[in-house]
Write a protein that holds these residues in place. Structure first.
Motif, PDB file in Angstrom:
ATOM      1  N   GLU A  26       0.832  -1.213   0.000  1.00  0.00           N
ATOM      2  CA  GLU A  26       0.000   0.000   0.000  1.00  0.00           C
ATOM      3  C   GLU A  26       0.861   1.256   0.000  1.00  0.00           C
ATOM      4  OE1 GLU A  26      -2.674  -0.885   3.257  1.00  0.00           O
ATOM      5  OE2 GLU A  26      -4.314  -1.150   1.812  1.00  0.00           O
ATOM      6  N   ASP A  31      -3.412  -0.643  -4.303  1.00  0.00           N
ATOM      7  CA  ASP A  31      -4.659  -0.724  -3.536  1.00  0.00           C
ATOM      8  C   ASP A  31      -4.882  -2.186  -3.125  1.00  0.00           C
ATOM      9  OD1 ASP A  31      -7.276  -0.204  -2.540  1.00  0.00           O
ATOM     10  OD2 ASP A  31      -8.079  -0.976  -4.438  1.00  0.00           O
ATOM     11  N   HIS A 341      -4.010  -8.617  -5.363  1.00  0.00           N
ATOM     12  CA  HIS A 341      -3.945  -7.592  -4.321  1.00  0.00           C
ATOM     13  C   HIS A 341      -5.009  -7.794  -3.243  1.00  0.00           C
ATOM     14  CE1 HIS A 341      -1.849  -5.073  -7.634  1.00  0.00           C
ATOM     15  NE2 HIS A 341      -1.005  -5.884  -7.019  1.00  0.00           N
ATOM     16  N   ARG A 366     -15.521  -3.469   0.235  1.00  0.00           N
ATOM     17  CA  ARG A 366     -14.190  -4.085   0.101  1.00  0.00           C
ATOM     18  C   ARG A 366     -14.290  -5.606   0.005  1.00  0.00           C
ATOM     19  NH1 ARG A 366     -10.627  -1.270  -2.125  1.00  0.00           N
ATOM     20  NH2 ARG A 366      -8.789  -1.834  -0.901  1.00  0.00           N
ATOM     21  N   GLU A 369     -15.228  -6.348  -3.490  1.00  0.00           N
ATOM     22  CA  GLU A 369     -14.043  -6.111  -4.319  1.00  0.00           C
ATOM     23  C   GLU A 369     -13.081  -7.307  -4.216  1.00  0.00           C
ATOM     24  OE1 GLU A 369     -13.397  -3.658  -6.390  1.00  0.00           O
ATOM     25  OE2 GLU A 369     -11.281  -4.156  -6.783  1.00  0.00           O
TER      26      GLU A 369
END
Ligand code: PMP
Ligand code: GLU
Length: 380
Positions: A26, A31, A341, A366, A369
């Motif tokens: 990060e 990200d 990631h 999140r 994601e």
């Protein structure tokens, strides 16, 4: 420099190491969806912060008695009584985090060569603490039973003997989120009593359960004199950085472990202890809200994985989930971090190869994601 065997034989904490790696990425501008470290993503409740600040302003900035301030120990004794445990404030030692409590208890109980039984998958630091004390580990694998303890009681019976010094039970469990049934705990009790085994009951996730009421192991008949109950403020009240925890147990344990406490940390931070009273006494609504959010996130993740054709064991507590992955979970987790990631902890770190542990202490956005990235990257 030459280093002592007891430190060279342990590895750094895998959970903290992966979270550090995620932070490094990060810092490089990547990200990362960090589902590695087990840390609530909510702020500490405001009234707890206010209580800490007020205590500082009031001058509570010096050492306290080593065991902790009497008002906090009394509040902890009240909490334990609500759970059915009968400990006076004199049977409680307040520590900088539950980790320190566990460390002190293991050091106090385990001698070189003593046998300690863990229920796998088990939180990473138990193994290290036992090795640091010179103990030898015997492990019972709950993975074939979808992480439930009851079907593994026969296996536990096969390894527990009069040579067993200590058994560590963590319910709700990190990393599986399993909450052990009363029948399972009764089975543990029978074995512990038969073989005169000391038991650590790490109940740090006891406030975070979904529709089930966890039983405190020390409340079972025959357990009060052999159980050390460990708990802390990090998870229930989102206070990881405050470093506050405790252990409670029989008087002679308090005396012995208390020596380690006074010679190592002296005491937990004074004003933090004052904030701890507020956390125990005035946070019901805040805790309920956090637990409600964790439950929604758990349900969301289970659904998102199901949409991708992956079935995960549904946990009843804590904020962790075990995702079945490649048999080489280490390289799966490295790939997931470097290519998709998404940071997770390989199951092998907990004695559960073939899984990755996900901490769902992250927003729904999140979590969505993370699953999208893992699916698109071919990790599911
Ligand atoms: N026990 C378990 C099972 C945990 O997951 C943790 C998390 N760090 C701890 C103890 C220690 O927590 P803390 O030292 O932050 O109170
Ligand atoms: N217990 C948390 C975890 O498992 C915090 C990190 C640690 O202390 O290991 O991620």
């Amino acid at each position: 420099m030459e280093f002592a065997d007891r430190v060279t034989r342990v590895e750094p904490s895998a959970t903290l190491a992966i979270s550090a790696l995620a932070s490094e990425l990060e810092d490089d501008g990547v990200d990362v969806v960090d589902l590695s470290v087990g840390e609530p993503d909510f702020p500490t409740p405001e009234n707890v912060i206010d209580a800490g600040q007020a205590a500082m302003d009031a001058g509570h900035t010096g050492y306290t008695t080593s065991q902790g301030i009497p008002e906090l120990r009394a509040a902890i004794a009240d909490k334990l009584r609500d759970d059915g445990l009968d400990h006076g404030p004199e049977n409680v030692v307040v520590t900088p985090g539950a980790k320190q409590a566990l460390y002190e208890v293991v050091q106090a109980v385990v001698d070189d060569g003593d046998e300690v039984v863990l229920l796998d998958p088990a939180w990473v630091s138990y193994e290290a603490m036992v090795k640091l004390a010179g103990g030898t580990l015997v492990r019972v694998d709950l993975s074939p039973h979808e992480f439930a303890l009851e079907p593994a009681l026969d296996d536990l019976q096969n390894v527990i003997s009069d040579d067993t010094e200590l058994l560590i039970v963590n319910s709700p469990s990190n990393p599986t989120g399993a909450v052990y049934s009363d029948d399972a705990l009764a089975g543990v009790r029978d074995l512990a009593v038969d073989h005169d085994v000391t038991v650590i009951a790490d109940e740090i996730y006891d406030e975070i359960t979904y529709g089930v009421e966890p039983t405190s192991l020390g409340t079972l008949d025959g357990m009060s004199e052999r159980t050390v109950t460990v708990n802390g403020f990090s998870k229930a009240y989102s206070m990881t950085g405050w470093r506050l925890g405790y252990f409670a147990g029989p008087e002679e344990l308090i005396d012995q472990a208390g020596k380690l406490h006074s010679h190592s940390v002296s005491c937990a931070v004074n004003f933090v202890q004052h904030a701890g009273i507020e956390a125990l006494q005035n946070t019901d609504a805040a805790v309920e809200e956090m637990v409600g959010s964790f439950q929604e996130r758990r349900d969301l993740l289970v659904d998102l994985f199901a949409d991708e054709g992956v079935e995960v064991p549904v946990p009843d507590g804590a904020f962790y989930m075990m995702l079945p992955v490649d048999s080489n979970d280490q390289s799966w987790a490295e790939g997931a971090l470097e290519d998709a990631h998404v940071a997770t902890v390989p199951g092998s770190a907990f004695g559960a190869p073939g899984y990755a542990r996900l901490s769902y202490a992250a927003s729904e956005e999140r979590l969505r994601e993370a699953v999208t990235r893992l699916a698109e990257g071919g990790f599911l």
